[in-house]
Design a protein around this motif. Structure first.
Motif, PDB file in Angstrom:
ATOM      1  N   ASN A 433      -0.444 -18.848   1.910  1.00  0.00           N
ATOM      2  CA  ASN A 433      -1.165 -19.616   2.917  1.00  0.00           C
ATOM      3  C   ASN A 433      -0.365 -19.802   4.199  1.00  0.00           C
ATOM      4  N   LYS A 434       0.900 -19.428   4.189  1.00  0.00           N
ATOM      5  CA  LYS A 434       1.754 -19.641   5.357  1.00  0.00           C
ATOM      6  C   LYS A 434       1.881 -18.396   6.209  1.00  0.00           C
ATOM      7  N   THR A 435       1.715 -17.251   5.609  1.00  0.00           N
ATOM      8  CA  THR A 435       1.899 -16.011   6.364  1.00  0.00           C
ATOM      9  C   THR A 435       0.754 -15.060   6.097  1.00  0.00           C
ATOM     10  N   GLY A 436       0.651 -14.071   6.909  1.00  0.00           N
ATOM     11  CA  GLY A 436      -0.382 -13.060   6.716  1.00  0.00           C
ATOM     12  C   GLY A 436       0.171 -11.808   6.096  1.00  0.00           C
ATOM     13  N   SER A 437       1.381 -11.890   5.551  1.00  0.00           N
ATOM     14  CA  SER A 437       2.043 -10.690   5.031  1.00  0.00           C
ATOM     15  C   SER A 437       1.599 -10.316   3.632  1.00  0.00           C
ATOM     16  N   ILE A 438       0.826 -11.212   2.964  1.00  0.00           N
ATOM     17  CA  ILE A 438       0.460 -10.910   1.582  1.00  0.00           C
ATOM     18  C   ILE A 438      -0.372  -9.637   1.500  1.00  0.00           C
ATOM     19  N   TYR A 439      -1.219  -9.416   2.514  1.00  0.00           N
ATOM     20  CA  TYR A 439      -2.032  -8.197   2.517  1.00  0.00           C
ATOM     21  C   TYR A 439      -1.161  -6.969   2.643  1.00  0.00           C
ATOM     22  N   ARG A 440      -0.143  -7.065   3.512  1.00  0.00           N
ATOM     23  CA  ARG A 440       0.735  -5.920   3.696  1.00  0.00           C
ATOM     24  C   ARG A 440       1.523  -5.643   2.430  1.00  0.00           C
ATOM     25  N   ARG A 441       1.913  -6.710   1.711  1.00  0.00           N
ATOM     26  CA  ARG A 441       2.664  -6.511   0.477  1.00  0.00           C
ATOM     27  C   ARG A 441       1.798  -5.829  -0.583  1.00  0.00           C
ATOM     28  N   LYS A 442       0.516  -6.232  -0.635  1.00  0.00           N
ATOM     29  CA  LYS A 442      -0.386  -5.576  -1.573  1.00  0.00           C
ATOM     30  C   LYS A 442      -0.606  -4.134  -1.166  1.00  0.00           C
ATOM     31  N   LEU A 443      -0.679  -3.918   0.137  1.00  0.00           N
ATOM     32  CA  LEU A 443      -0.910  -2.577   0.632  1.00  0.00           C
ATOM     33  C   LEU A 443       0.208  -1.636   0.221  1.00  0.00           C
ATOM     34  N   LYS A 444       1.438  -2.157   0.143  1.00  0.00           N
ATOM     35  CA  LYS A 444       2.577  -1.328  -0.236  1.00  0.00           C
ATOM     36  C   LYS A 444       2.432  -0.768  -1.638  1.00  0.00           C
ATOM     37  N   THR A 445       1.700  -1.506  -2.496  1.00  0.00           N
ATOM     38  CA  THR A 445       1.578  -1.059  -3.878  1.00  0.00           C
ATOM     39  C   THR A 445       0.526   0.023  -4.042  1.00  0.00           C
ATOM     40  N   ILE A 446      -0.273   0.261  -3.018  1.00  0.00           N
ATOM     41  CA  ILE A 446      -1.272   1.319  -3.096  1.00  0.00           C
ATOM     42  C   ILE A 446      -0.579   2.650  -2.828  1.00  0.00           C
ATOM     43  N   HIS A 447      -0.453   3.454  -3.850  1.00  0.00           N
ATOM     44  CA  HIS A 447       0.337   4.677  -3.745  1.00  0.00           C
ATOM     45  C   HIS A 447      -0.204   5.642  -2.705  1.00  0.00           C
ATOM     46  N   GLU A 448      -1.534   5.710  -2.599  1.00  0.00           N
ATOM     47  CA  GLU A 448      -2.117   6.694  -1.700  1.00  0.00           C
ATOM     48  C   GLU A 448      -1.715   6.470  -0.246  1.00  0.00           C
ATOM     49  N   VAL A 449      -1.382   5.222   0.094  1.00  0.00           N
ATOM     50  CA  VAL A 449      -0.966   4.927   1.463  1.00  0.00           C
ATOM     51  C   VAL A 449       0.266   5.739   1.837  1.00  0.00           C
ATOM     52  N   HIS A 450       1.119   6.004   0.856  1.00  0.00           N
ATOM     53  CA  HIS A 450       2.384   6.697   1.110  1.00  0.00           C
ATOM     54  C   HIS A 450       2.301   8.189   0.806  1.00  0.00           C
ATOM     55  N   PHE A 451       1.113   8.661   0.388  1.00  0.00           N
ATOM     56  CA  PHE A 451       0.963  10.067   0.031  1.00  0.00           C
ATOM     57  C   PHE A 451       1.339  11.019   1.168  1.00  0.00           C
ATOM     58  N   PRO A 452       0.968  10.711   2.446  1.00  0.00           N
ATOM     59  CA  PRO A 452       1.362  11.620   3.535  1.00  0.00           C
ATOM     60  C   PRO A 452       2.872  11.818   3.638  1.00  0.00           C
ATOM     61  N   ARG A 453       3.655  10.782   3.326  1.00  0.00           N
ATOM     62  CA  ARG A 453       5.110  10.924   3.393  1.00  0.00           C
ATOM     63  C   ARG A 453       5.612  11.854   2.297  1.00  0.00           C
ATOM     64  N   LEU A 454       4.979  11.758   1.115  1.00  0.00           N
ATOM     65  CA  LEU A 454       5.324  12.688   0.042  1.00  0.00           C
ATOM     66  C   LEU A 454       4.977  14.117   0.450  1.00  0.00           C
ATOM     67  N   MET A 455       3.796  14.273   1.073  1.00  0.00           N
ATOM     68  CA  MET A 455       3.362  15.596   1.516  1.00  0.00           C
ATOM     69  C   MET A 455       4.301  16.159   2.578  1.00  0.00           C
ATOM     70  N   SER A 456       4.779  15.303   3.446  1.00  0.00           N
ATOM     71  CA  SER A 456       5.710  15.752   4.487  1.00  0.00           C
ATOM     72  C   SER A 456       6.994  16.295   3.861  1.00  0.00           C
ATOM     73  N   THR A 457       7.518  15.576   2.870  1.00  0.00           N
ATOM     74  CA  THR A 457       8.724  16.037   2.173  1.00  0.00           C
ATOM     75  C   THR A 457       8.453  17.361   1.462  1.00  0.00           C
TER      76      THR A 457
END
Length: 666
Positions: A433-457
């Motif tokens: 309730n104090k910050t808006g970062s909880i969404y970003r923290r949940k977003l980090k756990t979604i693997h597909e978000v980071h798939f482009p970085r894996l593809m780049s490697t």
């Protein structure tokens, strides 16, 4: 009158329903419109992302090719940093085991009071019926653990090599496998045969393949594998690597990917190689977020690019000296009195922490008695004599708490704090309730978000992955300089014959080939190049190599892999390449099957050559002593096995061997 009111109510209800229907149509229209707009926006963002990935990959590929070209030029003069055959045998055959024979020449016959008994025992091992009974006793003994059985198999392999009896050993192994395969088919576990090394027979096959494939590996697949290792290492080093958690910004594994955001930039350090000013300098690329140990690793790698790792100074044996002017010096370290400290957490010092700028001049200096230098010591140069640097099998890239000034009880962290997941979730919940970062923290756990970085490697190193697969699975032909060892042809023909004899089908024969050569040998070699080369194997590089090894297994599968929405992100990375690699595998097996059957004299000639390669690596007497310990510890079970097979004469000979041991001790 009543009917009029009824008509009015019905009209009102109809009008209301019509309004609701119109509202719902408008709502769904707007919703659909918004979804379409969001879809178009996402597609535009994906196109921009793909374009960015392609551009980044092109630059990375060009830079990587330049680095590896420099390495290739140096290797032409120095050769590949292969391990000695002794170290190869130790790592391929004895990793994880407690009992390893002494090195050849490290002990003397005077060290063994029971030398006569050991030599008599060696003669007994040369009798086929006794050796088979000995192996069966160990295999069937429930008091001997799986680990001890594997250890026994490796000791027996070395013993046969020491006795120059690899052809005889192959004949015994073939006889043992016939019953083993037959039982596996009868008891419906044929698919699992040779997949693991939990039985004596399976470990014997694994050792046999490792020995027979050594020359082929060294002459053909070794160079592409080494280039792949270097390509992954250089790519990993181009982005942040957390020195404590060992997660990296560039990776092929979603589980080992560094998912947080860290500000960094690449800078060049000028490394002084002497005390004479600018006479001898090299330039090394580093990151501002690198801790000091990581910077030292990169500098040492640039200085000793083609030298075996065990002949380099280790990062823990040198200090990083920052030069300021002609006489100014500052020794930098991961932990010092300037390190940021909160509660028990101490952050590792980075180049950013010390405000190191692009073009700064540094040098490596030897530590006095292994401790941090208070004054400037001797500068490390690439012309220094050969070092003795013990290779750590579980080495990390960079920080080592044992070599730092970290006080007892303090918790180190580099880029992110390595906290318990439950504790992290509870803390996030309190802050929700104090910050808006909880969404970003949940977003980090979604693997597909980071798939482009894996593809780049993946895209950056793909050339070297393809090169390694082609070298490993190059089909033998008349117009090729690559030939499969006669021993492997013999093994594959044996599997084909056993599949036919046991009505198991050729698909099962392919499974056994996959398990014995693909899974037990090539996967081990790919995931552990430090079993072949004198290099530092780090967790970020190993994590990427495991994904490539899993791709090999998918390519070797008898039936095509069906990928679904539940398939892991790691496995999806190479879905496009797997069909191509499957074709390599099928052509490889088909070509071997078409080769003429190996004549026994040619097979024995190759086995004798393999035997000569690995002769005199371990102490013969030490190996015999460790083997005899199995026979002596379970002598009643061994005698019972011999008695069951009606080998009474061998029982008498075994008892004479025991008597010889007693006489030696007296």
């Amino acid at each position: 009158m009543l009917s009029w009111w009824l008509y009015a109510v019905l009209a009102a209800i109809g009008t209301l329903m019509l309004l609701i229907l119109v509202f719902m149509i408008l709502f769904f229209y707007c919703k659909t419109k918004k979804i379409e707009q969001d879809k178009e926006r996402v597609m535009e963002e994906m196109e921009l992302l793909e374009k960015s990935v392609r551009e980044d990959s092109r630059r990375a590929i060009a830079e990587l090719a330049t680095n590896l070209d420099d390495l290739t030029n140096e290797l032409e003069g120095t050769g590949m940093p292969f391990l000695t055959m002794l170290d190869y045998m130790k790592k391929m055959m004895f990793t994880g085991y407690d009992h390893v024979p002494a090195d050849h020449g490290s002990d003397t016959t005077e060290s063994y009071l029971n030398e006569h008994g050991l030599k008599e025992f060696a003669k007994l091992l040369g009798k086929k019926d006794f050796l088979i009974a000995f192996i069966e006793m160990v295999e069937e003994n429930k008091n001997i653990s799986k680990k001890e059985k594997g250890n026994f198999a490796s000791l027996l392999t070395v013993g046969m090599i020491s006795e120059r009896k690899l052809p005889y050993f192959t004949e015994v192994l073939t006889d043992l496998l016939k019953d083993y395969i037959s039982d596996g088919v009868v008891y419906k576990r044929s698919k699992q045969l040779f997949r693991w090394t939990e039985s004596v027979r399976e470990k014997l096959v694994s050792n046999w393949v490792a020995l027979c494939m050594y020359d082929h590996l060294k002459d053909h697949a070794g160079y592409p594998l080494f280039l792949l290792y270097q390509a992954i290492k250089y790519k990993v080093w181009k982005g942040p690597v957390d020195a404590v958690t060992q997660k990296s910004y560039h990776s092929l594994s979603i589980d080992h990917l560094f998912k947080d955001s860290v500000d960094f930039e690449e800078i060049k350090l000028t490394v002084a190689m002497d005390n004479k000013g600018d006479a001898d300098m090299i330039s090394v690329n580093v990151l501002t977020c690198d801790c000091i140990s990581q910077v030292k690793e990169k500098i040492l790698d640039a200085m000793y690019k083609s030298r075996p790792y065990s002949n380099r100074p280790s990062a823990s044996s040198v200090d990083l000296d920052l030069r300021a002017g002609k006489h100014g010096h500052l020794v930098l370290s991961d932990i010092d009195n300037t390190s940021k400290t909160v509660n028990n957490w101490r952050q590792l010092n980075t180049l950013e922490h010390f405000k190191i700028k692009d073009g700064a001049t540094v040098s490596l200096i030897h530590r006095a008695n292994g401790r941090h230098s208070a004054t400037v010591g001797q500068i490390v140069t690439n012309t220094n004599p050969v070092y003795e640097n013990t290779i750590n099998m579980d080495a990390k890239y960079g920080f080592n708490a044992e070599d730092s000034n970290l006080e007892k009880g303090a918790q180190p962290w580099h880029l992110v704090k390595d906290v318990d997941p439950l504790e992290d979730e509870q803390r996030n919940s309190r802050r929700k309730n104090k910050t808006g970062s909880i969404y970003r923290r949940k977003l980090k756990t979604i693997h597909e978000v980071h798939f482009p970085r894996l593809m780049s490697t993946k895209t950056t190193i793909q050339k070297y992955v393809d090169g390694m697969f082609r070298a490993m699975l190059k089909a033998p032909s008349d117009d090729s300089d690559i030939s499969v060892p006669v021993t492997i042809k013999y093994l594959f023909d044996f599997f084909d014959a056993q599949a036919e004899e046991n009505d198991a089908g050729q698909a099962m024969a392919k499974t056994w080939k996959n398990n014995s050569l693909g899974q037990r040998f090539w996967v081990t070699v790919i995931t552990h190049p430090n079993f072949i080369f004198d290099i530092l194997q780090t967790l970020p590089v190993e994590a990427a190599l495991k994904i490539i090894a899993e791709t090999l297994l998918d390519s070797c599968s008898v039936e095509a892999i069906k990928y679904t929405k539940d398939t892991s992100t790691n496995r999806l990375l190479y879905t496009r390449e797997v069909p191509k690699y499957r074709e390599y595998v099928n052509n490889f097996y088909s070509s071997i099957q078409k080769m003429p059957t190996a004549a026994k004299n040619f097979l024995n000639e190759e086995l004798e050559c393999v035997n000569e390669n690995f002769l005199n690596q371990f102490s013969h007497l030490s190996t015999l002593q460790l083997l005899y310990n199995y026979a002596d510890r379970d002598r009643k079970a061994l005698v019972d096995t011999l008695d069951r097979e009606m080998h009474l004469d061998l029982i008498d000979q075994f008892e004479k061997v025991q008597l010889a041991f007693q006489q030696d001790q007296d």
